[in-house]
Design an enzyme around this catalytic site. Structure first.
Site, PDB file in Angstrom:
ATOM      1  N   HIS A  41       1.039  -1.307  -0.605  1.00  0.00           N
ATOM      2  CA  HIS A  41      -0.133   0.253   0.259  1.00  0.00           C
ATOM      3  C   HIS A  41       0.731   1.184  -0.018  1.00  0.00           C
ATOM      4  CE1 HIS A  41      -3.531   3.113   1.748  1.00  0.00           C
ATOM      5  NE2 HIS A  41      -3.259   1.606   0.728  1.00  0.00           N
ATOM      6  N   CYS A  42       1.784   1.536   0.970  1.00  0.00           N
ATOM      7  CA  CYS A  42       2.574   2.471   0.952  1.00  0.00           C
ATOM      8  C   CYS A  42       3.757   2.646  -0.331  1.00  0.00           C
ATOM      9  CB  CYS A  42       4.071   2.509   2.252  1.00  0.00           C
ATOM     10  SG  CYS A  42       3.385   1.706   3.605  1.00  0.00           S
ATOM     11  N   ALA A  43       3.705   1.691  -1.096  1.00  0.00           N
ATOM     12  CA  ALA A  43       4.988   2.110  -2.212  1.00  0.00           C
ATOM     13  C   ALA A  43       3.614   2.375  -3.869  1.00  0.00           C
ATOM     14  CB  ALA A  43       5.396   0.847  -2.406  1.00  0.00           C
TER      15      ALA A  43
END
Length: 293
Positions: A285-287
């Site tokens: 999700h962060c990337a």
């Protein structure tokens, strides 16, 4: 895929593009300088503006300072949202609020979850009250209800408690929340507190929401540092696919796959080994920064 100008040729070669092309199949290169890989936090938040019959996509460009000034420089990341909006061909609204995308989670309608520790802070928004932050979120995102989770974040997480590691909407009726079944884990009580807060809120909100426990794996360290492993960092691709970070612990990985398989309806669950990626203190999700159809 964001690619710095100096790496365009390398990206074309690695992805087997035509030597003059910036796209191949479903992959398109967006040329933009960046300082870091976590585009969730500095990319634009896509919203729809206007009435249902005439609404247009808009990109909200929040101020960004690398998680409260932790990792300079961040000027290229702060400019990336503008480059992305230009590439997509949509209007951009620059907000005066300093906010990372991983700090907010919505049901796609009117409800939003966040944590005060990564928004209402002097390192990001000096002089802002919680009420002022809430007003800006209401204005820019159109949300009408904000849940402030204050139990705490994961040990080893450098974001000061991003919500995308702690609690996620699977759909507007179901939320998964990170918990630890190990009573000796320092994460146990803070995560239980988050769970209790969400349970209390779920009884009062309309329409009702079901809260589901999503246990994190057992503690793991790399070079003596605890890494913040959470299955909440999954990535939904429309309604058909869910990319789930896994961490090489079969029992807990399989349990997370089972929980999300039951909740994600007809979506296929695709496990992605994130043991190396999480050394950067984030996961799928962060990337990524998802854009609505």
């Amino acid at each position: 895929m964001l690619v710095p100008p100096a790496q365009v040729d390398a990206a074309r070669s690695a992805l087997q593009f035509d030597s003059n092309s910036l796209s191949r199949g479903k992959i398109e290169l967006v040329v933009a300088e960046t300082n870091d890989s976590w585009v969730r936090d500095y990319g634009p938040t896509f919203v729809f503006d206007g009435e249902p019959t005439s609404r247009k996509m808009v990109g909200i460009d929040w101020r960004y300072n690398a998680w409260g000034g932790k990792y300079p420089p961040w000027d290229a990341d702060d400019a990336a949202a503008s480059a992305i909006c230009d590439h997509v061909g949509i209007n951009r609204i620059r907000s005066s609020l300093c906010l990372e995308g991983g700090a907010i989670e919505t049901d796609g309608k009117s409800r939003l979850m966040t944590t005060p520790e990564c928004v209402v802070t002097n390192t990001r928004n000096p002089g802002w009250s919680r009420e002022q932050v809430a007003s800006e979120l209401h204005t820019q995102l159109g949300v009408t209800e904000i849940v402030w989770l204050s139990g705490g974040g994961l040990v080893g997480d450098d974001t000061d408690g991003h919500i995308d590691q702690l609690a996620r909407f699977v759909d507007p009726e179901n939320i998964v929340v990170a918990v630890s079944d190990d009573a000796e884990d320092p994460n146990h009580e803070p995560l239980e507190d988050n769970y209790r807060q969400l349970r209390r809120w779920s009884d009062a909100t309309e329409p009702n929401v079901e809260i589901h426990r999503l246990p994190i794996p057992l503690a793991r360290e790399i070079n003596g540092q605890r890494v913040p492993e959470s299955y909440c960092n999954f990535l939904m691709l429309g309604r058909d696919r869910l990319l789930l970070p896994t961490f090489g612990q079969k029992e807990s990985d399989d349990r997370a796959i089972g929980i999300l398989s039951d909740l994600a309806h007809d979506a296929s669950i695709e496990p992605i080994d994130c043991r190396d990626l999480v050394w950067g203190l984030g996961a799928l999700h962060c990337a990524s920064r998802d854009q609505p159809v």
